[in-house]
Design a protein around this motif. Sequence first.
Motif, PDB file in Angstrom:
ATOM      1  N   GLY A  15       0.997  -1.325   0.073  1.00 19.91           N
ATOM      2  CA  GLY A  15      -0.150   0.055   0.058  1.00 19.91           C
ATOM      3  C   GLY A  15       1.024   1.235  -0.039  1.00 19.91           C
ATOM      4  N   ARG A  16       2.188   1.338  -0.193  1.00 21.23           N
ATOM      5  CA  ARG A  16       2.797   2.229  -0.285  1.00 21.23           C
ATOM      6  C   ARG A  16       3.834   2.202  -1.439  1.00 21.23           C
ATOM      7  N   THR A  17       4.149   3.342  -1.983  1.00 20.53           N
ATOM      8  CA  THR A  17       5.068   3.806  -2.949  1.00 20.53           C
ATOM      9  C   THR A  17       6.472   4.374  -2.600  1.00 20.53           C
ATOM     10  N   PHE A  18       7.451   3.956  -3.072  1.00 21.32           N
ATOM     11  CA  PHE A  18       8.785   4.759  -2.851  1.00 21.32           C
ATOM     12  C   PHE A  18       9.309   4.970  -4.268  1.00 21.32           C
ATOM     13  N   THR A  19       9.789   6.362  -4.205  1.00 19.64           N
ATOM     14  CA  THR A  19      10.403   6.943  -5.386  1.00 19.64           C
ATOM     15  C   THR A  19      11.737   7.483  -5.075  1.00 19.64           C
ATOM     16  N   GLY A  20      12.848   7.408  -5.708  1.00 18.04           N
ATOM     17  CA  GLY A  20      14.068   7.735  -5.518  1.00 18.04           C
ATOM     18  C   GLY A  20      15.089   7.148  -6.378  1.00 18.04           C
TER      19      GLY A  20
END
Length: 231
Positions: free
Chosen positions: A118-123
């Motif tokens: 349910g979470r999104t990481f961007t980097g």
Amino acid sequence: MTKRTICRGGLLLLAAGAVCTAGLAAPQNADPTNLTADRLTYDTRTGVVTAEGGVHVDQGTGNIEGARATYNTKTQEGTIEGNVRVQREDMNLSCDRLLAAGQEHWQASGSVHMAKAGRTFTGPLVDYYPAQDDHIVASSGGTITSPDGTLSADHLEGWLKQSRFTGIGNAHVTNPARDLEGGGDRMDYYGNDPRPYVELDGNAWVYQGNNTARSNHMTVYLADDGTAVTQ
């Protein structure tokens, strides 16, 4: 000559299993693996398997694709690069390059977009340890987005299964549903607590509506009516 083109039989299975281990981190005796690529080679001297051109691997419900993949049978380290796409259980990942050191450590780099739990990481870069409560380390910073809002910092670390995150350097948290925004030099977020809260340290601040609070250290809870409660 030690470098040979893989064309059939056991070496083809070796290549498929190797690329799958590098990308899907699948356990032994798992579902059958299917690999397609324009070219496969195996260097018997170095133990390196290489798949090039339209690399696509399927195993069970998981799959991975990219432009080029390598796997070292001696070190058990693999890489996949070039518009990498991975789907594994409830995780979807895209990046420019994926490195897998065995089955318990992945490193994705280059325009990383990872969605899980349910979470999104961007980097730009993230290290992922699936056996350690889905532990992620983003040493170059990034943003974590969930239905509750966003967390961002110059250095991010978290445990997805625990919904626990730490941000160091320009830490910033938002909760648009409650018109809440805060930040500081460091933040620690505890999402699985019966009463979720975030601790802000070093030049800490919180805005909600027309209200502002500042302190060197603040613990921010959300009251039942959605207002921020600071300590």
